[in-house]
Write an enzyme that holds these catalytic residues in place. Structure first.
Site, PDB file in Angstrom:
ATOM      1  N   HIS A 131       0.896  -1.166   0.161  1.00 16.76           N
ATOM      2  CA  HIS A 131      -0.073  -0.015  -0.182  1.00 16.76           C
ATOM      3  C   HIS A 131       0.761   1.456   0.083  1.00 16.76           C
ATOM      4  CE1 HIS A 131      -3.132  -2.955   1.010  1.00 16.76           C
ATOM      5  NE2 HIS A 131      -3.923  -1.825   0.653  1.00 16.76           N
TER       6      HIS A 131
ATOM      7  N   TYR B 160      -2.464   5.432  -0.185  1.00 11.43           N
ATOM      8  CA  TYR B 160      -2.919   5.572  -1.612  1.00 11.43           C
ATOM      9  C   TYR B 160      -2.553   7.116  -1.954  1.00 11.43           C
ATOM     10  CZ  TYR B 160      -5.423   1.362  -1.262  1.00 11.43           C
ATOM     11  OH  TYR B 160      -5.976   0.182  -0.941  1.00 11.43           O
TER      12      TYR B 160
ATOM     13  N   CYS C 251     -17.917  -1.232   4.305  1.00 10.29           N
ATOM     14  CA  CYS C 251     -16.983  -1.965   5.002  1.00 10.29           C
ATOM     15  C   CYS C 251     -17.741  -2.353   6.436  1.00 10.29           C
ATOM     16  CB  CYS C 251     -15.796  -0.871   5.460  1.00 10.29           C
ATOM     17  SG  CYS C 251     -14.649  -1.576   6.425  1.00 10.29           S
TER      18      CYS C 251
HETATM   19 ZN    ZN Z   1     -13.412  -2.475   4.597  1.00  9.64          ZN
END
Ligand code: ZN
Length: 500
Positions: free
Chosen positions: A107, A172, A251
């Site tokens: 990441h 990111y 999520c």
């Molecule tokens: Zn998630």
């Protein structure tokens, strides 16, 4: 002998009519890659740019050993390479490097920019930030630490220092450079359940204003087990504006999964920090899921999984975008002035384009560079073109293809170096290609620089560097610390405090 052989091969290709640039047929050419020490998924479009040209030199950043940021530079006039040089220490890395790529976080790949004075900057190393870094005001902690490093001298990648001027809770990283020189650093401010924010610099990255949240995370009112989370991609628009494409991730706190649905778009006005949808209706920042659904929806994917792609603007200011779809090829759409065109699959069924970047030549002429899997096995990197505003697409050319290798692509090089082909949009279509040899268990990758008309070559002995790292790692054999990768990262981070 090898040089001569390669030269002959290149000359044969020339006879066949391919238009290779002068630098590609350099007599010193041995390898079509510039390094072999990329680590696993070393470049990707969601951390970008990976490369920028400044004063005739293209600076390239990527994830190398220990997930640290490495930088190479190519001097177009002298046709010489320098690097790789390690630009900093990532808190996401493991020592020694894992041999199983599943233990690589991936990441915290570096994003790079060159400031107006020629200092080269990288932002890297974050996957939400370890809890030890303090309270995260915009989300939940994760791992790593977002770090900003800069060269000690302009146009010189040999030495670096950390600038402690951005929040540590990022991942990111995406760096935008506006026409007036302002720098916008966008990132997700933590792990999944976090806002997307930007920090703005008006002094070449020497200082950044505090984060401004643009997309909000929160539990759903009627279902606290579902937390609104997002994946976003930002780029420069027309007239001091910034475009954003974003994807919703429900999520789940219990039974977490990787579902991502729907495609959204909005535009930030840099002059006053305001925000609006494609039709010009103003939005309140940060945008919530409810407002996004009501005002910014581009495509309702239902339960079909989608993923982020790229958004670019045409000469009229209208946005064009593609997004990935679990149904196969990427889908393309553009704003028609009163609505979004129905998304169309870009590639043909036997070639599933999955990620890449886009050049908008005009409202109806658009080029996509996509990596994709081919029916029957293998992968390819191809240019696709539409001349009817995205209703139909054709494969224009193949950059590279293989039956036993996989490829990864960076976003396009910022401000690419172009000689004598300014009217050819593909001359500006420059990017980094990562090569994964499926036959090898190695976690290290060759990286190549597509310079618009061919791969920019490098003497092979210069490009082969990872064997020295592997030898050094052997010294660590049998000394792998105990614990999960997360625990080992924490220990490595604690040991690195004060050293970066
Ligand atoms: Zn998630």
């Amino acid at each position: 002998m090898k040089r001569l052989l390669n030269r002959n091969v290149v000359l044969c290709v020339m006879v066949l009519g391919c238009s290779l640039r002068a630098e590609v047929i350099s007599l010193a050419a041995d390898a079509d890659y510039f390094t072999d020490n990329g680590l696993d998924n070393a470049v990707a479009s969601i951390q970008y740019p990976s490369a920028e040209q400044f004063n005739g030199k293209t600076y390239i950043a990527y994830q190398g050993p220990h997930e640290d940021p490495y930088v190479c530079v190519y001097d177009h006039a002298k046709q010489v390479w320098q690097g790789p040089v390690k630009a900093g220490v990532s808190w996401l890395g493991l020592t020694p490097d894992p041999t199983d790529h599943k233990e690589i976080d991936n990441h915290g790949k570096p994003a790079l920019f060159v400031d107006s004075k020629g200092y080269v900057h990288v932002v890297f190393g974050g996957h939400g930030g370890l809890p030890m870094l303090g309270e995260n005001l915009y989300g939940t902690p994760g791992s790593g630490r977002q770090i900003h490093a800069v060269t000690k001298n302009p146009e010189d990648i040999s030495s670096w220092e950390v600038l402690d001027n951005i929040d540590p809770f990022g991942t990111y990283d995406q760096i935008l450079k506006m026409a007036n020189g302002d720098i916008y650093l966008f990132y997700r401010h933590g792990s999944h359940r976090s806002d997307w924010v930007y920090q703005k610099s008006t002094d070449d990255g020497r200082t950044f204003a505090p984060p401004v949240s643009v997309i909000k995370h929160k539990p759903q009112h009627n279902d606290p087990n579902t937390h609104d989370a997002w994946y976003a991609w930002f780029c420069e628009g027309k007239g001091d504006t910034i475009l954003a494409q974003y994807i919703y991730h429900p999520c789940l706190i219990e039974n977490h999964n990787k579902q991502r649905v729907n495609v959204y778009y909005m535009k930030l006005n840099c002059r006053d920090g305001s925000c609006e949808n494609a039709a010009g209706t103003s939005l309140t920042l940060p945008v919530t899921k409810e407002a996004a659904d009501r005002l910014t929806l581009v495509h309702n994917s239902g339960t079909t999984k989608v993923n982020h792609g790229i958004c670019r603007v045409d000469e009229t200011g209208a946005p064009h975008m593609f997004f990935r779809s679990s149904e196969g090829s990427v889908r393309y759409t553009r704003w028609l002035g009163n609505g979004w065109q129905a998304p169309t699959p870009v590639t043909v069924p036997e070639s599933k384009g999955q990620d890449g970047d886009m050049i908008v030549e005009s409202p109806k002429v658009v080029w996509l560079i996509l990596k994709g899997s081919r029916a029957g096995g293998g992968t390819e990197v191809c240019w696709w073109k539409t001349t009817d505003g995205g209703l139909s697409w054709n494969r224009e050319s193949t950059v590279i293809a293989s039956s036993d290798k996989g490829y990864g692509l960076s976003a396009l090089v910022r401000n690419p170096f172009v000689v004598g082909e300014a009217d050819n949009p593909l001359a500006r279509g420059q990017f980094i290609v990562e090569e994964h040899d499926y036959a090898s268990p190695s976690v290290y990758r060759k990286l190549s620089f597509w310079g618009g008309a061919g791969f920019v070559v490098r003497p092979e002995a210069e490009a082969q560097v990872v064997h020295r790292h592997i030898e050094a790692e052997k010294e660590l054999k049998g000394k792998v610390p105990e614990g999960t990768p997360y625990q080992r990262r924490r220990a490595r981070a604690a040991a690195n405090v004060g050293e970066d």
